[in-house]
Design an enzyme around this catalytic site. Structure first.
Site, PDB file in Angstrom:
ATOM      1  N   GLY A   1       0.866  -1.181   0.000  1.00 28.65           N
ATOM      2  CA  GLY A   1       0.000   0.000   0.000  1.00 28.65           C
ATOM      3  C   GLY A   1       0.901   1.230   0.000  1.00 28.65           C
ATOM      4  O   GLY A   1       1.844   1.326   0.817  1.00 28.65           O
TER       5      GLY A   1
ATOM      6  N   GLN B   1      -5.757  -8.678  -2.279  1.00 27.92           N
ATOM      7  CA  GLN B   1      -5.771  -7.696  -1.191  1.00 27.92           C
ATOM      8  C   GLN B   1      -7.194  -7.391  -0.723  1.00 27.92           C
ATOM      9  O   GLN B   1      -7.408  -7.080   0.444  1.00 27.92           O
ATOM     10  CB  GLN B   1      -5.091  -6.387  -1.636  1.00 27.92           C
ATOM     11  CG  GLN B   1      -3.589  -6.476  -1.832  1.00 27.92           C
ATOM     12  CD  GLN B   1      -3.219  -6.778  -3.276  1.00 27.92           C
ATOM     13  OE1 GLN B   1      -3.960  -7.447  -3.997  1.00 27.92           O
ATOM     14  NE2 GLN B   1      -2.078  -6.293  -3.704  1.00 27.92           N
TER      15      GLN B   1
ATOM     16  N   ASP C   1      -1.541   4.779  -6.265  1.00 33.28           N
ATOM     17  CA  ASP C   1      -0.087   4.631  -6.070  1.00 33.28           C
ATOM     18  C   ASP C   1       0.682   5.796  -6.647  1.00 33.28           C
ATOM     19  O   ASP C   1       1.773   6.117  -6.189  1.00 33.28           O
ATOM     20  CB  ASP C   1       0.392   3.316  -6.680  1.00 33.28           C
ATOM     21  CG  ASP C   1      -0.021   2.170  -5.789  1.00 33.28           C
ATOM     22  OD1 ASP C   1      -1.193   1.752  -5.867  1.00 33.28           O
ATOM     23  OD2 ASP C   1       0.805   1.735  -4.964  1.00 33.28           O
TER      24      ASP C   1
ATOM     25  N   LYS D   1      -4.085  -0.304  -8.227  1.00 34.40           N
ATOM     26  CA  LYS D   1      -4.026  -1.757  -8.400  1.00 34.40           C
ATOM     27  C   LYS D   1      -4.671  -2.213  -9.711  1.00 34.40           C
ATOM     28  O   LYS D   1      -5.728  -1.698 -10.095  1.00 34.40           O
ATOM     29  CB  LYS D   1      -4.715  -2.411  -7.198  1.00 34.40           C
ATOM     30  CG  LYS D   1      -4.751  -3.907  -7.204  1.00 34.40           C
ATOM     31  CD  LYS D   1      -3.384  -4.557  -7.385  1.00 34.40           C
ATOM     32  CE  LYS D   1      -2.357  -4.058  -6.392  1.00 34.40           C
ATOM     33  NZ  LYS D   1      -0.977  -4.426  -6.784  1.00 34.40           N
TER      34      LYS D   1
HETATM   35  O1  MRU Z   1       0.533  -3.915  -4.564  1.00 30.89           O
HETATM   36  P1  MRU Z   1      -0.066  -3.166  -3.407  1.00 30.89           P
HETATM   37  O2  MRU Z   1      -0.880  -4.025  -2.499  1.00 30.89           O
HETATM   38  O3  MRU Z   1       0.983  -2.369  -2.667  1.00 30.89           O
HETATM   39  O4  MRU Z   1      -1.051  -2.141  -4.098  1.00 30.89           O
HETATM   40  C1  MRU Z   1      -1.806  -1.297  -3.293  1.00 30.89           C
HETATM   41  C2  MRU Z   1      -2.767  -0.462  -4.036  1.00 30.89           C
HETATM   42  O5  MRU Z   1      -2.886  -0.519  -5.237  1.00 30.89           O
HETATM   43  C3  MRU Z   1      -3.533   0.532  -3.228  1.00 30.89           C
HETATM   44  O6  MRU Z   1      -4.801   0.748  -3.758  1.00 30.89           O
HETATM   45  C4  MRU Z   1      -2.764   1.871  -3.214  1.00 30.89           C
HETATM   46  O7  MRU Z   1      -1.436   1.661  -2.838  1.00 30.89           O
HETATM   47  C5  MRU Z   1      -3.377   2.850  -2.299  1.00 30.89           C
HETATM   48  S1  MRU Z   1      -3.196   2.370  -0.623  1.00 30.89           S
HETATM   49  C6  MRU Z   1      -3.805   3.589   0.387  1.00 30.89           C
END
Ligand code: MRU
Length: 350
Positions: A46, A195, A236, A247
């Site tokens: 995240g 997730q 991200d 994601k």
């Molecule tokens: O691969 P991840 O689990 O790190 O991806 C996370 C996401 O895509 C979240 O939606 C994003 O980081 C926002 S978290 C507040």
């Protein structure tokens, strides 16, 4: 409040997100290399949580540098920051946190080494505390945009587990629920890393927020049945024009939402906005291991040797996004102007 990570004298502690929801195990990273591994292997994940973890990892590595002069310190510090920067490429919060630690180092580099080390620990703790405050403010800014009652779909996990606490997209949902809104969350399971199924469903159930888990390919049907009144996700990296990397699968959800006339909201701290990247085509997309797709819970589900693509993120063009909720305020189209304007303001704290 649900905790994701913490700083202790013996190292940085993480709840192991690869083991949830069946096991709640905390791991201790006593070396900065372990923190980098925890980010790479998604023990912590995240975007905001990755930033906080990196800052703590840098502080840990700097604290343990066995050096006698500032030039040795600078070399060691540079090496630590480099390793952190190689963990995951898409979440810009990682690079934001590294830059912030580097800036702090430059500010205090004239001080005796023990004081430099303490200043870096303090800075990492500030980043941690600020992230929670930021999420609360974002929640207050975003709650009025949520429906009074109805279904809100989210993808991946943008909750307490993805931050230092409270969450971004789930923070907005939490704030709306705290304000008395009757929200029922639909959580996409979020293949291939799950997730949504493993983390979002788990943390919302812990908070007694009503949640229904769906597999990703059910989102359109739920929308067609009138069960979804809004979509809210995290990010991200948000380019200057509002194009948003999140994601993998977020893009498909946004297109489905457009077809059904459902608003799509992004909730993210302003540190996720990358004004130096003009549009989504410049956002680096992490490619992860094929086994995340060919295996499920350690069991092979696809033929040996099949060709696989596994981009971990996709980019939702700004035209599909109704608003971007940040701690500095809510940006709407044209995002080039609204985001730049927010960049010049300071966060109002709740
Ligand atoms: O691969 P991840 O689990 O790190 O991806 C996370 C996401 O895509 C979240 O939606 C994003 O980081 C926002 S978290 C507040």
């Amino acid at each position: 409040m649900l905790e994701t990570l913490k700083w202790t004298d013996s190292g940085v502690l993480f709840i192991d997100q690869t083991k949830l929801p069946t096991e709640e195990i905390w791991v201790t990273c006593s070396k900065y290399e372990d923190v980098a591994d925890a980010i790479r292997t998604m023990i912590v994940r995240g975007a905001p949580a990755i930033g906080v973890a990196a800052a703590m990892g840098i502080a840990l590595g700097a604290r343990d540098l066995d050096v006698t002069c500032i030039s040795e310190f600078r070399n060691g510090f540079g090496q630590i920051c480099r390793l952190m920067g190689e963990t995951r490429p898409t979440a810009v919060n990682l690079f934001w946190a590294i830059r912030r630690m580097q800036r702090r180092f430059e500010e205090v580099s004239g001080r005796p080494i023990p004081l430099i080390k303490q200043a870096l620990i303090d800075e990492a703790l500030n980043i941690y505390a600020e992230d929670i405050a930021t999420n609360r403010t974002m929640g207050a800014n975003g709650a009025p945009l949520m429906p009074e009652a109805g279904g809100v779909l989210t993808h991946c996990n943008a909750g307490a587990l993805a931050t230092a606490g409270y969450g971004t997209a789930l923070g907005v949902i939490r704030a709306a629920v705290e304000a008395g809104k009757k929200i029922h969350v639909y959580a996409d399971e979020t293949r291939p890393f799950l997730q949504g199924a493993r983390l979002t469903a788990w943390e919302l159930m812990k908070d007694n927020i009503p949640v229904t888990l769906i597999s990703d390919n059910m989102a359109g049907a739920m929308m067609a049945q009138g069960k979804i009144q809004a979509v809210i996700v995290g990010a991200d990296r948000i380019a200057a024009n509002g194009d948003t990397a999140n994601k993998i699968g977020t893009y498909s959800v946004a297109i489905l939402a457009r077809e059904h006339g459902i608003p799509v909201y992004i909730a993210a701290p302003f540190s996720t906005v990358d004004l130096d990247t003009p549009d989504g085509s410049g956002i680096p997309i992490e490619q992860r291991a094929a086994t995340e797709v060919t295996h499920l819970g350690g069991k092979q589900i696809a033929p040996t040797g099949v060709l696989v693509e596994n981009p971990s993120f996709d980019v939702t063009p700004a035209r599909y996004i109704r608003a971007i909720i940040t701690e500095r305020g809510v940006a709407t189209a044209p995002f080039n102007e609204s985001l730049r304007k927010l960049g010049q303001t300071k966060a109002a704290t709740v």
